[in-house]
Design a protein around this motif. Structure first.
Motif, PDB file in Angstrom:
ATOM      1  N   UNK A 284     -29.533 -35.970  42.326  1.00 45.37           N
ATOM      2  CA  UNK A 284     -29.353 -34.831  41.442  1.00 45.37           C
ATOM      3  C   UNK A 284     -29.790 -33.512  42.064  1.00 45.37           C
ATOM      4  N   UNK A 285     -30.361 -33.548  43.266  1.00 44.19           N
ATOM      5  CA  UNK A 285     -30.673 -32.327  44.009  1.00 44.19           C
ATOM      6  C   UNK A 285     -29.721 -32.113  45.179  1.00 44.19           C
ATOM      7  N   UNK A 286     -28.618 -32.864  45.170  1.00 45.36           N
ATOM      8  CA  UNK A 286     -27.642 -32.725  46.243  1.00 45.36           C
ATOM      9  C   UNK A 286     -27.794 -33.801  47.299  1.00 45.36           C
ATOM     10  N   UNK A 287     -27.330 -33.526  48.492  1.00 39.62           N
ATOM     11  CA  UNK A 287     -27.384 -34.490  49.580  1.00 39.62           C
ATOM     12  C   UNK A 287     -28.830 -34.898  49.877  1.00 39.62           C
ATOM     13  N   UNK A 288     -29.037 -36.209  50.104  1.00 41.52           N
ATOM     14  CA  UNK A 288     -30.376 -36.716  50.420  1.00 41.52           C
ATOM     15  C   UNK A 288     -30.622 -36.497  51.911  1.00 41.52           C
ATOM     16  N   UNK A 289     -31.295 -35.408  52.235  1.00 43.77           N
ATOM     17  CA  UNK A 289     -31.476 -34.998  53.632  1.00 43.77           C
ATOM     18  C   UNK A 289     -32.338 -35.999  54.390  1.00 43.77           C
ATOM     19  N   UNK A 290     -33.251 -36.668  53.700  1.00 41.75           N
ATOM     20  CA  UNK A 290     -34.084 -37.673  54.377  1.00 41.75           C
ATOM     21  C   UNK A 290     -33.237 -38.805  54.948  1.00 41.75           C
ATOM     22  N   UNK A 291     -32.216 -39.227  54.213  1.00 42.59           N
ATOM     23  CA  UNK A 291     -31.323 -40.268  54.717  1.00 42.59           C
ATOM     24  C   UNK A 291     -30.548 -39.750  55.924  1.00 42.59           C
ATOM     25  N   UNK A 292     -30.074 -38.504  55.834  1.00 43.24           N
ATOM     26  CA  UNK A 292     -29.362 -37.906  56.964  1.00 43.24           C
ATOM     27  C   UNK A 292     -30.235 -37.912  58.208  1.00 43.24           C
ATOM     28  N   UNK A 293     -31.498 -37.576  58.057  1.00 45.32           N
ATOM     29  CA  UNK A 293     -32.402 -37.544  59.207  1.00 45.32           C
ATOM     30  C   UNK A 293     -32.518 -38.927  59.842  1.00 45.32           C
ATOM     31  N   UNK A 294     -32.619 -39.971  59.013  1.00 45.64           N
ATOM     32  CA  UNK A 294     -32.674 -41.321  59.552  1.00 45.64           C
ATOM     33  C   UNK A 294     -31.408 -41.701  60.286  1.00 45.64           C
ATOM     34  N   UNK A 295     -30.265 -41.278  59.761  1.00 39.39           N
ATOM     35  CA  UNK A 295     -28.986 -41.565  60.415  1.00 39.39           C
ATOM     36  C   UNK A 295     -28.900 -40.857  61.764  1.00 39.39           C
ATOM     37  N   UNK A 296     -29.379 -39.626  61.797  1.00 36.02           N
ATOM     38  CA  UNK A 296     -29.281 -38.837  63.029  1.00 36.02           C
ATOM     39  C   UNK A 296     -30.170 -39.388  64.131  1.00 36.02           C
ATOM     40  N   UNK A 297     -31.124 -40.246  63.781  1.00 36.22           N
ATOM     41  CA  UNK A 297     -31.930 -40.898  64.806  1.00 36.22           C
ATOM     42  C   UNK A 297     -31.143 -41.979  65.531  1.00 36.22           C
ATOM     43  N   UNK A 298     -30.034 -42.440  64.916  1.00 34.91           N
ATOM     44  CA  UNK A 298     -29.228 -43.503  65.514  1.00 34.91           C
ATOM     45  C   UNK A 298     -27.884 -43.005  66.050  1.00 34.91           C
ATOM     46  N   UNK A 299     -27.347 -41.952  65.436  1.00 33.42           N
ATOM     47  CA  UNK A 299     -26.009 -41.483  65.787  1.00 33.42           C
ATOM     48  C   UNK A 299     -26.039 -39.980  66.024  1.00 33.42           C
ATOM     49  N   UNK A 300     -25.034 -39.498  66.714  1.00 29.60           N
ATOM     50  CA  UNK A 300     -24.879 -38.074  66.982  1.00 29.60           C
ATOM     51  C   UNK A 300     -23.504 -37.625  66.491  1.00 29.60           C
ATOM     52  N   UNK A 301     -23.384 -37.332  65.185  1.00 26.27           N
ATOM     53  CA  UNK A 301     -22.085 -36.904  64.659  1.00 26.27           C
ATOM     54  C   UNK A 301     -21.678 -35.555  65.241  1.00 26.27           C
ATOM     55  N   UNK A 302     -20.383 -35.348  65.323  1.00 22.42           N
ATOM     56  CA  UNK A 302     -19.886 -34.071  65.842  1.00 22.42           C
ATOM     57  C   UNK A 302     -20.222 -32.917  64.910  1.00 22.42           C
ATOM     58  N   UNK A 303     -20.245 -33.205  63.613  1.00 21.44           N
ATOM     59  CA  UNK A 303     -20.684 -32.202  62.650  1.00 21.44           C
ATOM     60  C   UNK A 303     -20.951 -32.875  61.313  1.00 21.44           C
ATOM     61  N   UNK A 304     -21.578 -32.118  60.415  1.00 20.98           N
ATOM     62  CA  UNK A 304     -21.808 -32.543  59.035  1.00 20.98           C
ATOM     63  C   UNK A 304     -20.949 -31.680  58.130  1.00 20.98           C
ATOM     64  N   UNK A 305     -20.242 -32.324  57.188  1.00 20.21           N
ATOM     65  CA  UNK A 305     -19.473 -31.581  56.190  1.00 20.21           C
ATOM     66  C   UNK A 305     -20.192 -31.653  54.849  1.00 20.21           C
ATOM     67  N   UNK A 306     -20.376 -30.493  54.206  1.00 21.56           N
ATOM     68  CA  UNK A 306     -21.087 -30.458  52.929  1.00 21.56           C
ATOM     69  C   UNK A 306     -20.512 -29.387  52.014  1.00 21.56           C
ATOM     70  N   UNK A 307     -20.539 -29.664  50.706  1.00 20.64           N
ATOM     71  CA  UNK A 307     -20.230 -28.678  49.656  1.00 20.64           C
ATOM     72  C   UNK A 307     -21.536 -28.499  48.881  1.00 20.64           C
ATOM     73  N   UNK A 308     -22.431 -27.630  49.336  1.00 17.12           N
ATOM     74  CA  UNK A 308     -23.790 -27.615  48.792  1.00 17.12           C
ATOM     75  C   UNK A 308     -23.942 -26.914  47.444  1.00 17.12           C
ATOM     76  N   UNK A 309     -22.926 -26.165  47.022  1.00 19.81           N
ATOM     77  CA  UNK A 309     -23.055 -25.365  45.817  1.00 19.81           C
ATOM     78  C   UNK A 309     -21.986 -25.741  44.798  1.00 19.81           C
TER      79      UNK A 309
END
Length: 534
Positions: A284-309
């Motif tokens: 309910x606060x938007x994307x769970x950035x903590x999960x993203x951080x864990x993912x980025x420890x394993x993978x290197x995506x070319x970019x992140x797409x987000x609709x934050x507002x």
């Protein structure tokens, strides 16, 4: 039709992995890793301590009435967790024996579900280490499984919905467009007529767009990071902007991170370009950035797409704290963020938190916006704001299509120079807020039946969680009989799957049509509830 599968496939009231799903979107809780199902689910899956051979056969393979099998419910639930990002990429899955014990099913059922998920490319196994969630493969490389509960007979994507009913013959809560009445209120057609009398409107513009229009975009954004026209490139709406950015930053087979659920047009685009998608869950606060951080420890995506507002489809807005943390991650790990900010100016109360681009100190944010939501979709004009070096690469790619809308840009520039945009947006916010309140009055009446949602603070949408035992697609078919369309939640995931959400748009129809449509939807909802309870 008796529907059992949604009891397990939906995420409300169940505790599994990192989430407790209680309302329309998840609530993150890192301490809930692999807690057992609640007693209600256990009772449903194991109502008896003894099964005859015939009962075992029915339990595993279904019965003559078409009830969903235990295998199907296990498979669909695991699949939803992967597609929604609830089971993050790289997550180790529990052993077959452990999951079977926790869920009260046979080990063979879990083995079969795991095997089908692996053949679909959603998980992978390593000898001696177990099974793991992996980035979603491009659709062109994903095998099509022959399972009993395939979803092809039901409308799902927007083209299917529009072909099922013409836009004028149905009350359409599926379209994420501005209101029909807003075009007439804007006075924009008069500016189109004036532009048509201007011979300059019939000639090519620079690839980057009309210079004065880009200057207006710089002033309109008001970002310190976007200081001149060299930082802006005009596009044919946000869809072309996303296509150009993806084509320049990534190649087929590359991995990108995408919050889930998300804008289905972006999903279809990314998959058509052969991207492997890492879904990042939302709460309910938007994307769970903590999960993203864990993912980025394993993978290197070319970019992140987000609709934050005023996110599409959930309507949530990424909190300021998470915006700052996301930017810190981007700066530390060096990955670009593509910010789709189409709904920023359609707030009902206080303005939204600052755009990511306005907080960006390293040039990692690629900002995308469009006039389609502020005015009307057929205008097909938007823009990208980014570092000049990246925009130069994008402009070279755009030269291949020369898609500038000269007439539209001249008409829009005249409209903006006249000062008509601010009064139009003020009126739009007032109209959309009234329509959102009207739609919510009907949703409130259905809440006692188990429906849940969050109040709209802006944008176009309600993201609605349906009650247990109510099948989303059955509700869609019932509402279509009443002449009402809505978007099913799996439109906003990378694959079709059983899930408990729908999206209702309050922006497109008039108040009169919203009242009529919601009465019909309530009728379809009540009829399906009674049928499932019989």
């Amino acid at each position: 039709m008796f529907v059992e599968s949604t009891i397990i496939s939906r995420l409300q009231n169940f505790k599994l992995k990192d989430y407790t799903y209680r309302r329309g979107i998840g609530t993150y809780n890192p301490f809930l890793w692999w807690l057992p199902f609640n007693k209600k689910l256990a009772l449903f899956l194991s109502p008896f301590s003894y099964y005859s051979e015939k009962q075992d056969e029915i339990r595993e393979n279904g019965d003559e009435m078409g009830r969903k099998t235990v295998y199907q419910t296990v498979y669909n639930r695991l699949r939803y967790q992967i597609l929604s990002g609830e089971a993050p990429i790289g997550t180790p899955l529990p052993s077959e024996r452990r999951l079977a014990e926790e869920w009260g099913v046979s080990r063979n059922t879990v083995v079969r579900a795991y095997e089908d998920l692996e053949s679909e490319g959603l998980i992978w196994s390593k000898m001696g280490s177990g099974r793991f969630v992996q980035p979603l493969p491009p659709l062109s490389h994903a095998p099509w499984l022959e399972v009993k509960d395939q979803l092809q007979p039901y409308p799902s994507y927007m083209a299917d919905l529009l072909s099922a009913f013409g836009q004028d013959s149905a009350i359409n809560f599926s379209l994420g467009h501005g209101g029909k009445q807003m075009l007439a209120m804007s006075g924009f057609p008069e500016y189109v007529r004036k532009a048509a009398d201007n011979f300059a409107s019939y000639h090519f513009l620079p690839i980057s767009g009309h210079t004065e229009l880009r200057e207006w975009a710089v002033d309109w954004m008001g970002f310190d990071q976007v200081a001149s026209v060299e930082d802006v490139l005009m596009t044919s709406g946000s869809q072309e902007a996303l296509q150009l950015i993806t084509a320049v930053l990534a190649n087929p087979g590359d991995t990108i991170a995408v919050e889930m659920p998300t804008y289905f047009g972006a999903l279809q685009l990314f998959q058509s370009l052969g991207m492997r998608i890492i879904p990042i869950p939302m709460d309910r606060q938007g994307m769970v950035v903590d999960v993203l951080e864990g993912v980025l420890n394993r993978y290197q995506p070319k970019f992140l797409y987000t609709v934050p507002t005023f996110h599409n489809p959930t309507g949530t807005t990424l909190s300021l704290d998470r915006r700052k943390k996301l930017l810190q991650l981007s700066e530390r790990l060096g990955f670009p963020i593509v910010e789709d900010d189409a709904y920023r100016h359609l707030h009902f109360g206080e303005p939204a938190p600052p755009a990511l681009k306005s907080l960006d100190q390293t040039g990692q944010v690629i900002y995308v916006n469009t006039f389609s939501k502020m005015l009307f979709p057929g205008l097909r004009l938007g823009w990208i704001a980014a570092r000049p070096s990246l925009l130069q690469r994008i402009a070279r790619y755009k030269e291949l299509t020369i898609t500038n809308n000269s007439l539209g840009q001249h008409a829009l520039l005249s409209f903006l120079k006249s000062g008509a945009m601010e009064p139009h947006l003020k009126k739009s916010r007032e109209v959309y807020q009234r329509q959102a309140v009207l739609m919510e009055s009907f949703l409130q009446r259905m809440k006692p039946s188990g429906l849940s949602y969050d109040q709209a603070g802006g944008g176009f949408y309600y993201w609605i969680s349906l009650p247990e035992n109510l099948d989303v697609r059955e509700l869609l078919l019932e509402s279509m009989k009443e002449g009402v369309l809505f978007a099913t939640g799996d439109m906003f995931l990378a694959r079709e799957t059983q899930q408990p959400y729908i999206r209702l748009s309050f922006s497109f129809e008039t108040e009169e049509r919203i009242r009529e449509g919601m009465e019909k939807l309530e009728t379809a909802f009540s009829r399906l509830r009674r049928r499932d309870q019989d």
